[in-house]
Design an enzyme around this catalytic site. Structure first.
Site, PDB file in Angstrom:
ATOM      1  N   ILE A  25       0.662   2.057   3.126  1.00 50.66           N
ATOM      2  CA  ILE A  25       1.192   2.413   1.806  1.00 50.66           C
ATOM      3  C   ILE A  25       0.454   3.618   1.204  1.00 50.66           C
ATOM      4  CG2 ILE A  25      -0.226   0.835   0.376  1.00 50.66           C
ATOM      5  CD1 ILE A  25       3.547   1.655   0.017  1.00 50.66           C
ATOM      6  N   SER A  47     -12.478   5.096   3.870  1.00 53.07           N
ATOM      7  CA  SER A  47     -11.765   4.403   4.932  1.00 53.07           C
ATOM      8  C   SER A  47     -12.761   3.918   5.962  1.00 53.07           C
ATOM      9  CB  SER A  47     -10.769   5.370   5.582  1.00 53.07           C
ATOM     10  OG  SER A  47     -10.239   4.792   6.746  1.00 53.07           O
ATOM     11  N   ARG A  48     -12.554   2.684   6.430  1.00 51.54           N
ATOM     12  CA  ARG A  48     -13.449   2.139   7.453  1.00 51.54           C
ATOM     13  C   ARG A  48     -13.366   2.976   8.720  1.00 51.54           C
ATOM     14  NH1 ARG A  48     -10.763  -3.489   8.039  1.00 51.54           N
ATOM     15  NH2 ARG A  48      -9.110  -1.984   8.368  1.00 51.54           N
ATOM     16  N   LYS A 102      -0.001  -4.249  -5.444  1.00 56.26           N
ATOM     17  CA  LYS A 102       0.529  -5.609  -5.503  1.00 56.26           C
ATOM     18  C   LYS A 102       0.306  -6.284  -4.161  1.00 56.26           C
ATOM     19  CE  LYS A 102       3.555  -6.291  -3.071  1.00 56.26           C
ATOM     20  NZ  LYS A 102       3.997  -6.215  -1.616  1.00 56.26           N
ATOM     21  N   ASP A 180       4.883 -11.524   0.425  1.00 54.36           N
ATOM     22  CA  ASP A 180       4.408 -10.137   0.247  1.00 54.36           C
ATOM     23  C   ASP A 180       5.570  -9.243  -0.180  1.00 54.36           C
ATOM     24  OD1 ASP A 180       2.253  -7.920   0.708  1.00 54.36           O
ATOM     25  OD2 ASP A 180       4.033  -7.273   1.808  1.00 54.36           O
TER      26      ASP A 180
HETATM   27  P1  NAP Z   1      -2.358  -1.929   5.867  1.00 53.76           P
HETATM   28  O1  NAP Z   1      -1.833  -0.611   6.317  1.00 53.76           O
HETATM   29  O2  NAP Z   1      -2.411  -3.035   6.860  1.00 53.76           O
HETATM   30  O3  NAP Z   1      -3.816  -1.832   5.256  1.00 53.76           O
HETATM   31  C1  NAP Z   1      -4.179  -0.872   4.330  1.00 53.76           C
HETATM   32  C2  NAP Z   1      -5.551  -0.368   4.623  1.00 53.76           C
HETATM   33  O4  NAP Z   1      -6.505  -1.235   4.027  1.00 53.76           O
HETATM   34  C3  NAP Z   1      -5.936  -0.338   6.098  1.00 53.76           C
HETATM   35  O5  NAP Z   1      -5.425   0.780   6.745  1.00 53.76           O
HETATM   36  C4  NAP Z   1      -7.451  -0.300   5.978  1.00 53.76           C
HETATM   37  O6  NAP Z   1      -7.786   1.001   5.577  1.00 53.76           O
HETATM   38  C5  NAP Z   1      -7.696  -1.204   4.787  1.00 53.76           C
HETATM   39  N1  NAP Z   1      -7.958  -2.557   5.255  1.00 53.76           N
HETATM   40  C6  NAP Z   1      -7.203  -3.337   6.033  1.00 53.76           C
HETATM   41  N2  NAP Z   1      -7.793  -4.534   6.222  1.00 53.76           N
HETATM   42  C7  NAP Z   1      -8.935  -4.485   5.537  1.00 53.76           C
HETATM   43  C8  NAP Z   1      -9.985  -5.395   5.353  1.00 53.76           C
HETATM   44  N3  NAP Z   1      -9.959  -6.610   5.919  1.00 53.76           N
HETATM   45  N4  NAP Z   1     -11.020  -5.012   4.610  1.00 53.76           N
HETATM   46  C9  NAP Z   1     -11.054  -3.784   4.047  1.00 53.76           C
HETATM   47  N5  NAP Z   1     -10.085  -2.875   4.207  1.00 53.76           N
HETATM   48  C10 NAP Z   1      -9.035  -3.235   4.939  1.00 53.76           C
HETATM   49  O7  NAP Z   1      -1.535  -2.459   4.613  1.00 53.76           O
HETATM   50  P2  NAP Z   1      -0.490  -1.731   3.664  1.00 53.76           P
HETATM   51  O8  NAP Z   1       0.879  -1.986   4.173  1.00 53.76           O
HETATM   52  O9  NAP Z   1      -0.891  -0.346   3.372  1.00 53.76           O
HETATM   53  O10 NAP Z   1      -0.637  -2.665   2.368  1.00 53.76           O
HETATM   54  C11 NAP Z   1      -1.756  -2.612   1.524  1.00 53.76           C
HETATM   55  C12 NAP Z   1      -1.372  -3.197   0.174  1.00 53.76           C
HETATM   56  O11 NAP Z   1      -0.267  -2.448  -0.339  1.00 53.76           O
HETATM   57  C13 NAP Z   1      -0.901  -4.648   0.267  1.00 53.76           C
HETATM   58  O12 NAP Z   1      -1.322  -5.364  -0.850  1.00 53.76           O
HETATM   59  C14 NAP Z   1       0.624  -4.528   0.284  1.00 53.76           C
HETATM   60  O13 NAP Z   1       1.265  -5.669  -0.255  1.00 53.76           O
HETATM   61  C15 NAP Z   1       0.821  -3.315  -0.605  1.00 53.76           C
HETATM   62  N6  NAP Z   1       2.077  -2.610  -0.353  1.00 53.76           N
HETATM   63  C16 NAP Z   1       2.499  -2.347   0.927  1.00 53.76           C
HETATM   64  C17 NAP Z   1       3.726  -1.736   1.130  1.00 53.76           C
HETATM   65  C18 NAP Z   1       4.253  -1.427   2.512  1.00 53.76           C
HETATM   66  O14 NAP Z   1       5.410  -1.047   2.640  1.00 53.76           O
HETATM   67  N7  NAP Z   1       3.463  -1.521   3.560  1.00 53.76           N
HETATM   68  C19 NAP Z   1       4.518  -1.384   0.042  1.00 53.76           C
HETATM   69  C20 NAP Z   1       4.025  -1.595  -1.237  1.00 53.76           C
HETATM   70  C21 NAP Z   1       2.811  -2.218  -1.426  1.00 53.76           C
HETATM   71  P3  NAP Z   1      -9.004   1.788   6.242  1.00 53.76           P
HETATM   72  O15 NAP Z   1      -8.884   1.585   7.713  1.00 53.76           O
HETATM   73  O16 NAP Z   1      -8.713   3.175   5.777  1.00 53.76           O
HETATM   74  O17 NAP Z   1     -10.241   1.215   5.668  1.00 53.76           O
END
Ligand code: NAP
Length: 319
Positions: A25, A47-48, A102, A180
Site C-alpha cells: 500500500i 524499511s526492514r 486501517k 481486512d
Molecule cells: P504488506 O505489503 O504485507 O506490508 C507492508 C509493509 O510493512 C511490509 O512491506 C514491511 O515493510 C512492513 N512489515 C510487514 N510485516 C511487518 C512486521 N511483522 N513488522 C514490521 N513491519 C512489517 O501489507 P500492505 O498490503 O501494504 O498493508 C499494510 C496495511 O495497509 C494493512 O493494515 C492493510 O490493511 C492496509 N491497506 C492495504 C491495502 C492493500 O491493498 N494492500 C489497501 C489499503 C490499506 P518493510 O519491509 O519496508 O519494513
C-alpha cells in the site's frame, strides 16, 4: 504567541513526514499521493529491507529514522496491524503527529490508548479509513440523510491470492482475515447511514490451518434497518465490492469499493480515485487545526462479530 503546529501542514509550510513499512500500500498509494500534494513533504522512509542506494529509504527502523531525522513533524505507519501499537507509541513519545493505516490496530483497546496518548502529548492522531474517501461516499451520505432506509446489502468478495499474495499476516491472529477488506465496507456503512450500526449475528469460516476467517456472513442493524453482509476472500472471476441501499425513494448502489455511485434510475457516477490524496490533505488539516480523528466504530463491529460469531471450519488455505 503563534502555536508551532498552526504553521505546518500548509502549502507554504508542508508537513515534514516519515513513512514506515514500504510494502504494497505504501508503494501503490502513499508514495504517489504524497508526491502529488503540496501540504506534505516526504523526508525519509524506514524499511526492514533497506534497498541499497535508495535516496528515500535510509533507515532500517522507525527508531533509527526518529534519531536520524529530528526535524520530522509527523510519521505515517503503513505496516500491518500486528505490532503497529509499539511503533505508534514510539512516534507519539517522540512528539510526532501520527497517521495510521486501517485497521487502526490489532485490538480495540490499543487504539483507545493511542488516542489518549496523542491527546496527552498534544499531537494529532489520524486513524484513517481510506474507503470513506472513495468518490461516491460523501454524496451517498448526503442523499441518505433524509430517506427512510428499508434494507442494506453488502457483497465484499475478492481473491486473497490476487490482492494479498503471500501476505501471511492477514491470516494470523490480529490480521482480521476477510475482515481486512470487509472492514472497508463497514467503514463506508458507518459513514453513510444516519443511525449507529450494531452486530446482531455473525458466522465466521476459519480455514483449518489458519487463525483468521476466510469468509464471514453478518447480520447487522442500524436503527430499524436490517443490514446483511457477505464477505468472501476466495472469490475468483468477477470481484465485488458493492453495497445496495433500498429506500422509500429508490435504490442507492455504491460499487467498486465506493468509487461508483448510482441513485435510482440515474446514470452511474464515476470519479477518479483520490482516496489517499484526500487522506493526506485531511491529515495536514488536522495537524494545522490541532485536532485528531479516531473513529473506532468499524473495528468495534469486527470485534463484535468475533465475540458473537458462530465459528465454522473451512478447507485449509495456502497461497
Ligand atoms: P504488506 O505489503 O504485507 O506490508 C507492508 C509493509 O510493512 C511490509 O512491506 C514491511 O515493510 C512492513 N512489515 C510487514 N510485516 C511487518 C512486521 N511483522 N513488522 C514490521 N513491519 C512489517 O501489507 P500492505 O498490503 O501494504 O498493508 C499494510 C496495511 O495497509 C494493512 O493494515 C492493510 O490493511 C492496509 N491497506 C492495504 C491495502 C492493500 O491493498 N494492500 C489497501 C489499503 C490499506 P518493510 O519491509 O519496508 O519494513
Amino acid at each position: 504567541m503563534v502555536d508551532a503546529r498552526q504553521s505546518v501542514g500548509t502549502t507554504a509550510s508542508p508537513l515534514r513526514i516519515g513513512l514506515v513499512g514500504i510494502g504494497k500500500i505504501a508503494r501503490d498509494q502513499h508514495l504517489p499521493s504524497i508526491a502529488d500534494i503540496p501540504e506534505i513533504s516526504l523526508r525519509a522512509a524506514a524499511s526492514r529491507s533497506m534497498p541499497a542506494g535508495d535516496p528515500l529509504i535510509r533507515y532500517p527502523t522507525l527508531q533509527a529514522m526518529l534519531e536520524g531525522e529530528p526535524d520530522l513533524d509527523a510519521v505515517s505507519l503503513c505496516t500491518p496491524p500486528q505490532g503497529r501499537f509499539d511503533q505508534a507509541m514510539l512516534a507519539l513519545a517522540a512528539g510526532k503527529h501520527l497517521m495510521i493505516e486501517k485497521p487502526p490496530g490489532a485490538t480495540v483497546r490499543e487504539v483507545e490508548l493511542l488516542a489518549e496518548e496523542a491527546d496527552r502529548r498534544g499531537v494529532t492522531l489520524f486513524a484513517t479509513w481510506h474507503s470513506r474517501e472513495a468518490a461516491g461516499v460523501a454524496t451517498a451520505r448526503e442523499w441518505l440523510a433524509d430517506k427512510a432506509i428499508h434494507r442494506v446489502s453488502i457483497r465484499w468478495k475478492e481473491d486473497i491470492r490476487v490482492w494479498h499474495p503471500g501476505q501471511d499476516w492477514i491470516l494470523e491472529p490480529g490480521g482480521l482475515g476477510v475482515f481486512d477488506p470487509g472492514i472497508n465496507a463497514l467503514s463506508i456503512l458507518t459513514r453513510i447511514l444516519p443511525q449507529p450500526v450494531r452486530v446482531e449475528a455473525a458466522r465466521l469460516y476459519f480455514p483449518a490451518n489458519r487463525f483468521a476467517p476466510i469468509a464471514a456472513r453478518l447480520a447487522l442493524r442500524s436503527g430499524d434497518t436490517p443490514v446483511d453482509a457477505d464477505f468472501d476472500f476466495l472469490q475468483t472471476g468477477p470481484q465485488s465490492w458493492d453495497m445496495m441501499v433500498t429506500t422509500d425513494a429508490g435504490d442507492l448502489t455504491l460499487s467498486m469499493g465506493g468509487s461508483v455511485l448510482r441513485i435510482g434510475d440515474g446514470a452511474e457516477q464515476h470519479a477518479p480515485d483520490h482516496e489517499y490524496r484526500r487522506l493526506y490533505r485531511r491529515f495536514a488539516e488536522l495537524v494545522h487545526t490541532g485536532a485528531s480523528d479516531v473513529d473506532l466504530s468499524p473495528i468495534k463491529l469486527v470485534a463484535d462479530a468475533f465475540l458473537l460469531g458462530e465459528r465454522r471450519s473451512a478447507e485449509p488455505f495456502e497461497f
